[in-house]
Motif scaffolding. Sequence first.
Motif, PDB file in Angstrom:
ATOM      1  N   UNK A  93       0.814  -1.217   0.000  1.00 39.44           N
ATOM      2  CA  UNK A  93       0.000   0.000   0.000  1.00 39.44           C
ATOM      3  C   UNK A  93       0.852   1.273   0.000  1.00 39.44           C
ATOM      4  N   UNK A  94       0.447   2.232  -0.793  1.00 40.01           N
ATOM      5  CA  UNK A  94       1.071   3.555  -0.800  1.00 40.01           C
ATOM      6  C   UNK A  94       0.047   4.512  -0.197  1.00 40.01           C
ATOM      7  N   UNK A  95       0.373   5.114   0.940  1.00 40.85           N
ATOM      8  CA  UNK A  95      -0.588   5.936   1.678  1.00 40.85           C
ATOM      9  C   UNK A  95      -0.431   7.416   1.339  1.00 40.85           C
ATOM     10  N   UNK A  96      -1.581   8.048   1.139  1.00 38.15           N
ATOM     11  CA  UNK A  96      -1.637   9.472   0.825  1.00 38.15           C
ATOM     12  C   UNK A  96      -2.538  10.139   1.852  1.00 38.15           C
ATOM     13  N   UNK A  97      -2.029  11.185   2.507  1.00 38.94           N
ATOM     14  CA  UNK A  97      -2.814  11.970   3.455  1.00 38.94           C
ATOM     15  C   UNK A  97      -2.950  13.372   2.873  1.00 38.94           C
ATOM     16  N   UNK A  98      -4.161  13.715   2.459  1.00 42.29           N
ATOM     17  CA  UNK A  98      -4.403  15.011   1.826  1.00 42.29           C
ATOM     18  C   UNK A  98      -5.159  15.923   2.781  1.00 42.29           C
ATOM     19  N   UNK A  99      -4.835  17.193   2.738  1.00 39.84           N
ATOM     20  CA  UNK A  99      -5.538  18.190   3.540  1.00 39.84           C
ATOM     21  C   UNK A  99      -6.988  18.272   3.067  1.00 39.84           C
ATOM     22  N   UNK A 100      -7.900  18.459   4.002  1.00 39.55           N
ATOM     23  CA  UNK A 100      -9.322  18.511   3.627  1.00 39.55           C
ATOM     24  C   UNK A 100      -9.639  19.720   2.766  1.00 39.55           C
ATOM     25  N   UNK A 101      -8.793  20.748   2.784  1.00 42.36           N
ATOM     26  CA  UNK A 101      -9.018  21.944   1.970  1.00 42.36           C
ATOM     27  C   UNK A 101      -8.373  21.845   0.586  1.00 42.36           C
ATOM     28  N   UNK A 102      -7.696  20.747   0.293  1.00 44.41           N
ATOM     29  CA  UNK A 102      -7.125  20.541  -1.035  1.00 44.41           C
ATOM     30  C   UNK A 102      -8.272  20.295  -2.011  1.00 44.41           C
ATOM     31  N   UNK A 103      -8.319  21.018  -3.124  1.00 41.24           N
ATOM     32  CA  UNK A 103      -9.396  20.774  -4.092  1.00 41.24           C
ATOM     33  C   UNK A 103      -9.376  19.324  -4.577  1.00 41.24           C
TER      34      UNK A 103
END
Length: 131
Positions: A93-103
């Motif tokens: 698995x490659x995990x990505x954590x994106x900010x909730x304000x990222x479009x």
Amino acid sequence: MIRIPTRRQPRKQESTIALINVVFLMLIFFLIAGTLAPPRDPEVSFITTLREDNAAPPDMLFIAADGSASWRGEPVEIESNLAAWAEEHAGTPFRVAADRDLPATELVDIVGALRGAGLTNIVLVTEHAAE
């Protein structure tokens, strides 16, 4: 009456070697069993979901609201690291954590670039919302 002095046996001192061995073995166990993960990027506010995944990922791609990315605590350019990530995470698995304000369109473009590089198991890390 003759008193014969009795020889008192000296008390054996308790050995602390056994205790030291047990503590040392416990220390070794917790060092091996425990995992250390780099701290999360403080500028990223996780996307909120109603289900919680209890995984504590050691390696995550953090994407801030402005689109900047960091990997293992260092700022990175996504395009220049795609081949290395695809090789390192082949089949894992490659995990990505994106900010909730990222479009969302930017997030979809980033995930598309990751898939295009050969990463097939991409996991979006979210934060559990209090109900």
